[in-house]
Design a protein around this motif. Sequence first.
Motif, short mmCIF file in Angstrom:
data_model
loop_
_atom_site.label_atom_id
_atom_site.label_comp_id
_atom_site.label_asym_id
_atom_site.label_seq_id
_atom_site.Cartn_x
_atom_site.Cartn_y
_atom_site.Cartn_z
N LYS A 46 -8.85 -17.40 8.38
CA LYS A 46 -9.22 -16.44 7.34
C LYS A 46 -9.75 -17.15 6.09
CE LYS A 46 -6.36 -12.58 8.74
NZ LYS A 46 -5.50 -11.50 8.28
N MET A 57 -4.76 -2.66 14.23
CA MET A 57 -5.81 -1.72 13.77
C MET A 57 -6.85 -1.50 14.85
SD MET A 57 -6.80 -3.02 9.99
CE MET A 57 -5.53 -3.62 8.92
N LYS A 68 -2.12 3.69 3.15
CA LYS A 68 -2.37 2.50 3.97
C LYS A 68 -3.82 2.36 4.42
CE LYS A 68 2.10 1.62 4.17
NZ LYS A 68 2.65 0.59 3.28
N TYR A 69 -4.22 1.11 4.50
CA TYR A 69 -5.48 0.72 5.16
C TYR A 69 -5.09 0.45 6.60
CZ TYR A 69 -8.00 -3.68 6.55
OH TYR A 69 -8.64 -4.69 7.21
N TRP A 70 -5.64 1.19 7.54
CA TRP A 70 -5.26 0.94 8.94
C TRP A 70 -6.43 1.25 9.86
CZ3 TRP A 70 -2.04 -2.46 10.24
CH2 TRP A 70 -1.46 -2.52 11.50
N ARG A 74 -7.31 -5.78 -3.02
CA ARG A 74 -6.60 -5.03 -4.05
C ARG A 74 -5.77 -5.92 -4.96
NH1 ARG A 74 -4.81 -1.54 0.86
NH2 ARG A 74 -3.10 -3.02 0.66
N ALA A 97 3.02 -3.79 8.58
CA ALA A 97 2.94 -4.31 9.95
C ALA A 97 4.07 -5.29 10.24
CB ALA A 97 1.58 -4.95 10.16
N LYS A 137 -10.60 -0.69 10.91
CA LYS A 137 -11.85 -1.22 10.35
C LYS A 137 -13.05 -0.52 10.98
CE LYS A 137 -10.16 -6.00 9.73
NZ LYS A 137 -8.79 -5.92 10.22
N ALA A 160 0.82 -1.22 0.00
CA ALA A 160 0.00 0.00 0.00
C ALA A 160 0.85 1.26 0.00
CB ALA A 160 -0.94 -0.01 1.19
N SER A 164 -0.72 -12.19 3.37
CA SER A 164 -2.11 -12.61 3.35
C SER A 164 -2.81 -12.05 2.11
CB SER A 164 -2.83 -12.20 4.63
OG SER A 164 -2.78 -10.81 4.80
N GLY A 223 -11.63 -12.18 3.57
CA GLY A 223 -10.54 -12.95 4.17
C GLY A 223 -9.50 -12.03 4.79
N SER A 224 -9.08 -11.04 4.04
CA SER A 224 -8.09 -10.08 4.50
C SER A 224 -8.28 -8.82 3.67
CB SER A 224 -6.68 -10.65 4.27
OG SER A 224 -5.73 -9.91 4.99
N GLY A 225 -8.39 -7.68 4.35
CA GLY A 225 -8.72 -6.44 3.65
C GLY A 225 -7.82 -6.16 2.46
N SER A 226 -6.50 -6.27 2.68
CA SER A 226 -5.58 -5.91 1.61
C SER A 226 -5.69 -6.84 0.40
CB SER A 226 -4.14 -5.91 2.14
OG SER A 226 -3.85 -7.15 2.75
N SER A 228 -2.00 -7.46 12.11
CA SER A 228 -2.61 -6.23 11.56
C SER A 228 -3.97 -6.02 12.19
CB SER A 228 -2.80 -6.36 10.06
OG SER A 228 -1.61 -6.64 9.42
C1 DP6 Z 1 -0.23 -2.36 6.99
O1 DP6 Z 1 -5.09 -6.78 5.10
O2 DP6 Z 1 -3.33 -7.91 6.51
O3 DP6 Z 1 -0.39 -3.85 5.15
O4 DP6 Z 1 -7.74 -7.07 6.97
O5 DP6 Z 1 -6.98 -7.57 9.28
O6 DP6 Z 1 -6.43 -9.14 7.40
P1 DP6 Z 1 -6.70 -7.71 7.82
O7 DP6 Z 1 -5.36 -6.91 7.60
P2 DP6 Z 1 -4.37 -6.86 6.37
O8 DP6 Z 1 -3.72 -5.44 6.70
C2 DP6 Z 1 -2.85 -4.77 5.87
C3 DP6 Z 1 -2.31 -3.60 6.56
C4 DP6 Z 1 -1.14 -2.94 5.90
C5 DP6 Z 1 -1.60 -1.77 5.03
C6 DP6 Z 1 -2.24 -2.10 3.71
O9 DP6 Z 1 -1.92 -3.12 3.10
O10 DP6 Z 1 -3.05 -1.27 3.28
#
Ligand code: DP6
Length: 331
Positions: free
Chosen positions: A74, A196, A19-21, A146, A284, A23, A16, A109, A140-143, A192
């Motif tokens: 997951k 978060m 970043k996604y950080w 993408r 992370a 929920k 990223a 992930s 399963g996992s936010g990232s 992560s």
């Molecule tokens: C720091 O997608 O691994 O890489 O959704 O809880 O499975 P969960 O988390 P994950 O978090 C990625 C966080 C990051 C930033 C990003 O990839 O955006």
Amino acid sequence: MDNQESKWVRAFTNIAFIKYWGKANEELMIPMNNSLSLTLDAFYTDTQVHFLTELKQDELYIDGELQDEKSLDKAKVILDLVREQAGIQDHARIESINHVPTAAGLASSASGLAALAGAASLAAGLDLSQTELSRLARRGSGSASRSIYGGFAEWQQGSNDLDSYALPIDDANWDIGMIFIIVDDKRKDISSTEGMRRVVESSPYYEGWVQSTAEDLKEIKVAIAERNFIRIGEIAESSAMKMHALNLSAQPPFNYWSPDSIIAMRKVEELRDSGYPVYFTMDAGPNVKLICKQSQMDEIYELLLKDYRSDQLVRAHPGPGMQVLAGEDLP
Ligand code: DP6
């Protein structure tokens, strides 16, 4: 039900830049902000799924080894959603092969769960669109949402299960790349998900993060459209530092850095001071990712070899989207 639809699916990892950080909804995996990433060619996962009547439970094999129950958490979310949509009850056997350079410790992930979403839906006979695959991988996992796409992708946070998914932004088929600096290959002790949760609940800066991220996102999209490498690097580095500042400001505070991470960040700054347009980002974990121009990557790699072993450095280029494997590509 074993069937002929079981195919190998490959998905590449993404890093990223915004970043996604955090929920907004943990069960549905709705994030607190939009995020934007670059899919890379250096790390990927190949996965095949079989739904089999004779299985008593779901099984996950990674690189040929049966994994414990915990590692299935997951994956199970994705399998259950697929079973529900396809109206099947059978348990699944998942076989995954992680293509991660030795000692990298970067099993991700994002590639794993994106490949699983693709392979499980195919094995169940579902014909999902890219948007539907992104939504499924997200659970399963936010990232992972993408990693359906190659190049730059944006995960639009949305507000519910239907409207939270990623979209492609730019194929990144131009002068941009990344060097992974592997300072440590140990697993992170704060996941992560846990990190978060803690910042959303306790960082006094969280509101500032959400506001400034919306600005960063707008700006980086303009910079990507203009292929303004320097601006992209500046915004990406700043987004990463803000994310890590949230962790330092949480209760109790935590961070993902090792002393060697700080040394690597300094190294990137030194290279920048000496005239190379290079930036860093971190996730992370303690490893540092250097964002550079592809045309300068080999030169920068050589310079980094003064301080790092070659097995600590991985060069990566923009990677493609998820693909169904055939012919020579089959594992
Ligand atoms: C720091 O997608 O691994 O890489 O959704 O809880 O499975 P969960 O988390 P994950 O978090 C990625 C966080 C990051 C930033 C990003 O990839 O955006």
